[in-house]
Every structure is written in C-alpha cells, then in structure tokens.
Motif scaffolding. Structure first.
Motif, PDB file in Angstrom:
ATOM      1  N   LEU A 131     -13.257  15.068   3.157  1.00 33.03           N
ATOM      2  CA  LEU A 131     -12.729  14.330   4.300  1.00 33.03           C
ATOM      3  C   LEU A 131     -11.230  14.064   4.197  1.00 33.03           C
ATOM      4  CD1 LEU A 131     -15.660  11.784   4.750  1.00 33.03           C
ATOM      5  CD2 LEU A 131     -15.144  13.751   6.197  1.00 33.03           C
ATOM      6  N   LEU A 132     -10.690  14.148   2.998  1.00 27.93           N
ATOM      7  CA  LEU A 132      -9.248  13.948   2.850  1.00 27.93           C
ATOM      8  C   LEU A 132      -8.454  15.010   3.587  1.00 27.93           C
ATOM      9  CD1 LEU A 132      -8.937  12.918  -0.907  1.00 27.93           C
ATOM     10  CD2 LEU A 132      -9.118  11.465   1.118  1.00 27.93           C
ATOM     11  N   ALA A 133      -9.051  16.194   3.748  1.00 29.33           N
ATOM     12  CA  ALA A 133      -8.373  17.268   4.480  1.00 29.33           C
ATOM     13  C   ALA A 133      -8.202  16.912   5.951  1.00 29.33           C
ATOM     14  CB  ALA A 133      -9.154  18.575   4.338  1.00 29.33           C
ATOM     15  N   GLU A 134      -8.984  15.930   6.431  1.00 28.84           N
ATOM     16  CA  GLU A 134      -8.873  15.469   7.810  1.00 28.84           C
ATOM     17  C   GLU A 134      -7.892  14.310   7.941  1.00 28.84           C
ATOM     18  OE1 GLU A 134     -10.401  17.420   9.910  1.00 28.84           O
ATOM     19  OE2 GLU A 134     -11.219  18.481   8.159  1.00 28.84           O
ATOM     20  N   GLY A 135      -7.261  13.931   6.837  1.00 26.73           N
ATOM     21  CA  GLY A 135      -6.248  12.879   6.877  1.00 26.73           C
ATOM     22  C   GLY A 135      -6.785  11.465   6.835  1.00 26.73           C
ATOM     23  N   LEU A 136      -8.039  11.266   6.413  1.00 22.49           N
ATOM     24  CA  LEU A 136      -8.605   9.926   6.371  1.00 22.49           C
ATOM     25  C   LEU A 136      -7.944   9.099   5.270  1.00 22.49           C
ATOM     26  CD1 LEU A 136     -10.769  11.336   8.133  1.00 22.49           C
ATOM     27  CD2 LEU A 136     -12.455   9.861   7.039  1.00 22.49           C
ATOM     28  N   PRO A 137      -7.511   7.890   5.583  1.00 24.44           N
ATOM     29  CA  PRO A 137      -6.920   7.025   4.562  1.00 24.44           C
ATOM     30  C   PRO A 137      -7.989   6.410   3.667  1.00 24.44           C
ATOM     31  CG  PRO A 137      -7.000   5.871   6.649  1.00 24.44           C
ATOM     32  CD  PRO A 137      -7.487   7.268   6.921  1.00 24.44           C
ATOM     33  N   LEU A 138      -7.557   5.938   2.495  1.00 22.75           N
ATOM     34  CA  LEU A 138      -8.453   5.348   1.514  1.00 22.75           C
ATOM     35  C   LEU A 138      -8.014   3.926   1.189  1.00 22.75           C
ATOM     36  CD1 LEU A 138      -8.645   8.252  -1.112  1.00 22.75           C
ATOM     37  CD2 LEU A 138     -10.188   7.845   0.800  1.00 22.75           C
ATOM     38  N   TYR A 181      -8.412   7.537  -9.070  1.00 23.39           N
ATOM     39  CA  TYR A 181      -7.438   7.248  -8.025  1.00 23.39           C
ATOM     40  C   TYR A 181      -6.162   8.073  -8.206  1.00 23.39           C
ATOM     41  CZ  TYR A 181     -10.254   3.159  -6.681  1.00 23.39           C
ATOM     42  OH  TYR A 181     -11.249   2.332  -6.251  1.00 23.39           O
ATOM     43  N   ALA A 182      -5.721   8.219  -9.468  1.00 21.88           N
ATOM     44  CA  ALA A 182      -4.514   9.014  -9.731  1.00 21.88           C
ATOM     45  C   ALA A 182      -4.716  10.461  -9.308  1.00 21.88           C
ATOM     46  CB  ALA A 182      -4.151   8.930 -11.209  1.00 21.88           C
ATOM     47  N   SER A 183      -5.925  10.975  -9.531  1.00 17.31           N
ATOM     48  CA  SER A 183      -6.221  12.345  -9.134  1.00 17.31           C
ATOM     49  C   SER A 183      -6.198  12.494  -7.616  1.00 17.31           C
ATOM     50  CB  SER A 183      -7.592  12.754  -9.687  1.00 17.31           C
ATOM     51  OG  SER A 183      -7.967  14.041  -9.246  1.00 17.31           O
ATOM     52  N   GLY A 192      -2.709  14.220  -2.634  1.00 13.07           N
ATOM     53  CA  GLY A 192      -2.089  13.885  -1.353  1.00 13.07           C
ATOM     54  C   GLY A 192      -2.784  12.794  -0.591  1.00 13.07           C
ATOM     55  N   ALA A 193      -3.734  12.095  -1.228  1.00 11.39           N
ATOM     56  CA  ALA A 193      -4.475  11.044  -0.527  1.00 11.39           C
ATOM     57  C   ALA A 193      -3.589   9.840  -0.239  1.00 11.39           C
ATOM     58  CB  ALA A 193      -5.673  10.610  -1.360  1.00 11.39           C
ATOM     59  N   ASP A 194      -3.820   9.221   0.916  1.00  7.12           N
ATOM     60  CA  ASP A 194      -3.156   7.972   1.292  1.00  7.12           C
ATOM     61  C   ASP A 194      -4.043   6.841   0.803  1.00  7.12           C
ATOM     62  OD1 ASP A 194      -1.932   5.817   2.432  1.00  7.12           O
ATOM     63  OD2 ASP A 194      -2.195   6.441   4.507  1.00  7.12           O
ATOM     64  N   LEU A 195      -3.729   6.299  -0.382  1.00  9.66           N
ATOM     65  CA  LEU A 195      -4.590   5.332  -1.054  1.00  9.66           C
ATOM     66  C   LEU A 195      -3.818   4.070  -1.396  1.00  9.66           C
ATOM     67  CD1 LEU A 195      -7.157   4.456  -2.687  1.00  9.66           C
ATOM     68  CD2 LEU A 195      -6.203   5.735  -4.613  1.00  9.66           C
ATOM     69  N   ARG A 196      -4.369   2.914  -1.008  1.00  3.35           N
ATOM     70  CA  ARG A 196      -3.847   1.623  -1.423  1.00  3.35           C
ATOM     71  C   ARG A 196      -4.986   0.858  -2.100  1.00  3.35           C
ATOM     72  NH1 ARG A 196      -0.321   4.317  -0.221  1.00  3.35           N
ATOM     73  NH2 ARG A 196       1.591   3.874   0.946  1.00  3.35           N
ATOM     74  N   THR A 197      -4.638  -0.059  -3.011  1.00  2.60           N
ATOM     75  CA  THR A 197      -5.660  -0.691  -3.832  1.00  2.60           C
ATOM     76  C   THR A 197      -5.572  -2.212  -3.792  1.00  2.60           C
ATOM     77  OG1 THR A 197      -4.222  -0.473  -5.768  1.00  2.60           O
ATOM     78  CG2 THR A 197      -5.878   1.250  -5.424  1.00  2.60           C
ATOM     79  N   ILE A 198      -6.749  -2.825  -4.004  1.00  3.24           N
ATOM     80  CA  ILE A 198      -6.898  -4.273  -4.109  1.00  3.24           C
ATOM     81  C   ILE A 198      -7.658  -4.566  -5.396  1.00  3.24           C
ATOM     82  CG2 ILE A 198      -7.953  -6.342  -3.095  1.00  3.24           C
ATOM     83  CD1 ILE A 198      -7.774  -5.014  -0.373  1.00  3.24           C
TER      84      ILE A 198
END
Length: 346
Positions: A254-261, A278-280, A285-291
């Motif tokens: 699904l990351l190929a569709e540009g879904l954020p994480l 997460y680093a991988s 190219g994943a758009d990932l933010r963390t809590i």
C-alpha cells in the motif's frame, strides 16, 4: 461586544480527566484488587480469555500482552457470538474470564459472562457502570471509576480499562517496580497533557489524509488498534492497524499508493525491532511519524517507569492528536455520523 469561543469538544475535555480518573481508580479499587489477587493465588487459572467489543476489546489486546509477559498466563480473545448466535457453551472450567465494557449493557458480553461463570470460570468485569447487568453477573468487579462519559468516542474509559487490572498484576508479580510506577502514573499523565500543542501540530500534517496505516508492536499494538478506530470515528479517515512485524508480509504494498503511516514506538523489549522496521520503511520512502516514549519520536511521550504503563501515556497523547485532527478537518469529534454512545450487540 466580545466574541465567545466555542468550548473544546467533550472528547478532549474527557481525555484531560485521565490523571484524576486513574488516581481515583487506584484509591477506590484497592480492596477489590486485594480480594481478586488472593483468589487468583488460590485458584491459579491455567489460561485466561477476554470478551469485549470495540475500544474495550483493544484494551484487552494490551491486557493480553501484560498477562502473558508478566504472569506467563496465556490469553485468548473470546468470540462473543460463538455462544450468543451459534449457541455453543464453551468449556471454560478453571479459566479466568475478563470482560471489559464501559456501559456493561451489551447483551453478548453479559451472556458470555453468565455462561462462563455457570461453567466454572472465574469471571471478572472491568466496567464503568457499577449498577449494570455485567457488574451483577461477574464474580469480581474492578470499576473503571470514570464517572459519566458523554462523548461518543471513548477516551477516559479506554485509558481506565488499560489500568484497572494492572494493580492485580502488580500484586501477583514478585517485582515491586510496577506497584511503584502505578503510584506515579497520574503525574506522568499530567505531563502528557502538556504535549497537547505538540499533538495538535503533528495532527496538522494529516489534515488532508483520507487513509492512514497505524503500526505498533507488543504492548502498544492494542493502542494502535484503538487509534485506527478513533481515526475512523472522529475524523472519517479509513485507518487500519498492523503489527510492524506483519506489515512487510503484504500490506507494505500500500505504500506504493502513497498512504501515510503513523507508528507507535516503545521503550521496552519491542523497541529495537520496532525502530528497525520503521527505519526500513522510511528508507523505502514511507511518510512515517511516530508517537511514544522511544527517543526520537515525533510526539515523544513521558517514560512512565514500566513497560505496562507506557502505553497509557501513548494512548492519551494520541487522543489529543485525534481530537485536534478532527478540528483541523473542520469536524466535530463529538458528533460522528451514524454512531451512538452505547451499542448493544447479540
């Protein structure tokens, strides 16, 4: 003539009550905790099962990891309809059954507790409405002590569901660190509330998101499940929760569709594996933010002092995030279309 600003949504108001709720719960449940711990020492169950719906079921996911990691007690999630729709009376002799519900009014949860208790299980209800049928049917009751929860989107009752059984685990575990940490948890949650402006800023990044994938591992996975539900309820976002360990087994497509994480990080035994995953993803190219309490999280929550209590602060920080995300989207998180506070299922 002065302009009056609208009051904050009930969702945010109730989330901010978390420190007081947890302090009250610990104080008022002290005797009930001792009675239940004594019964569990005397009638050591070979396994436990949980029964719940919605947010309460997500709290059970966290409780599963807590019981398994701290007491070596295997835990399974019961399918309520196995009994209520298919008519099967499960053999739960000697088992510990934990039912979790804010209202205590859902017929399927109540009927499973009645079935289990009649069949020889030790039944425990984690419930907010102490006069409810669920509280009446269970052998032991640990009240959530939330007071009335008016918002459709549960916040303080979910957080209280995360903590209600922890004092029992602390009594049964030889290490005193959890007991010591619980006494300081309200203070840690107060510190978490100071992150509200940061949570709002992080939420701003997602204001145009229609889909979102939520990741976590271990004790935080039940928080990720709850986060995905709340994003649907309050923000109209199609969100799904995945284990960070399972995500690369297919959903990563699904990351190929540009879904954020949105990822939950931890400061416990799952930290290294989670951060590696997460680093991988970021390298891909994943758009990932963390809590979470892990160093370097985009919304860094307090380390509470124990792996079992860290998810409580993370969940509270997420509620601040979700409430403000709804507001950024021009939505009222207290008025989700098609939903009501209590859902009764059979």
């Amino acid at each position: 003539m002065s302009l009056q600003t609208a009051p904050d949504p009930l969702m945010l108001q109730e989330a901010r009550q978390a420190p007081q709720v947890i302090e009250r719960q610990q104080r008022q449940n002290a005797e009930a905790v001792q009675h239940l711990a004594a019964a569990l020492r005397e009638r050591r169950p070979p396994y436990a099962v949980t029964v719940a719906r919605g947010s309460s079921d997500h709290a059970c996911t966290v409780l599963k990891y807590a019981l398994e990691t701290q007491l070596s007690l295997p835990v399974a999630s019961l399918g309520p309809s196995v009994h209520t729709l298919y008519g099967t009376k499960l053999d739960l002799r000697g088992a510990l059954l934990i039912a979790v519900s804010q209202s205590g009014a859902s017929p399927d949860v109540v009927e499973n507790v009645k079935m289990a208790r009649a069949g020889g299980a030790m039944t425990v209800a984690l419930v907010n409405v102490e006069s409810s049928e669920l509280a009446h049917e269970a052998e032991f009751v640990l009240p959530l002590c939330c007071g009335e929860e008016k918002a459709v989107a549960a916040t303080k009752s979910y957080l209280a569901s995360l903590t209600a059984f922890l004092p029992v685990i602390a009594e049964l575990h030889p290490d005193q660190s959890l007991k010591n940490t619980l006494s300081r948890l309200p203070e840690a949650l107060t510190q978490t509330l100071n992150l509200e402006a940061e949570a709002s800023d992080l939420a701003e990044r997602y204001r145009f998101a229609d889909n979102l994938l939520v990741l976590a591992r271990g004790l935080h996975f039940g928080v990720a499940q709850e986060a995905a539900l709340k994003l649907k309820e309050t923000c109209g976002i199609h969100a799904e929760a995945y284990s960070a360990a399972e995500f690369s087994h297919g959903p990563k497509r699904l990351l190929a569709e540009g879904l954020p994480l949105l990822g939950f990080s931890s400061a416990d035994a799952a930290q290294s594996a989670t951060l590696e995953a997460y680093a991988s993803l970021v390298a891909s190219g994943a758009d990932l933010r963390t809590i979470g309490p892990s160093a370097g999280s985009d919304l860094s929550t307090p380390q509470t002092g124990h792996a079992l209590t860290d998810p409580v602060a993370s969940a509270l920080a997420f509620y601040l995030f979700a409430g403000h995300l709804a507001l950024h989207k021009g939505l009222n998180p207290d008025a989700p279309p098609l939903l009501s506070k209590v859902t009764k299922t059979r």
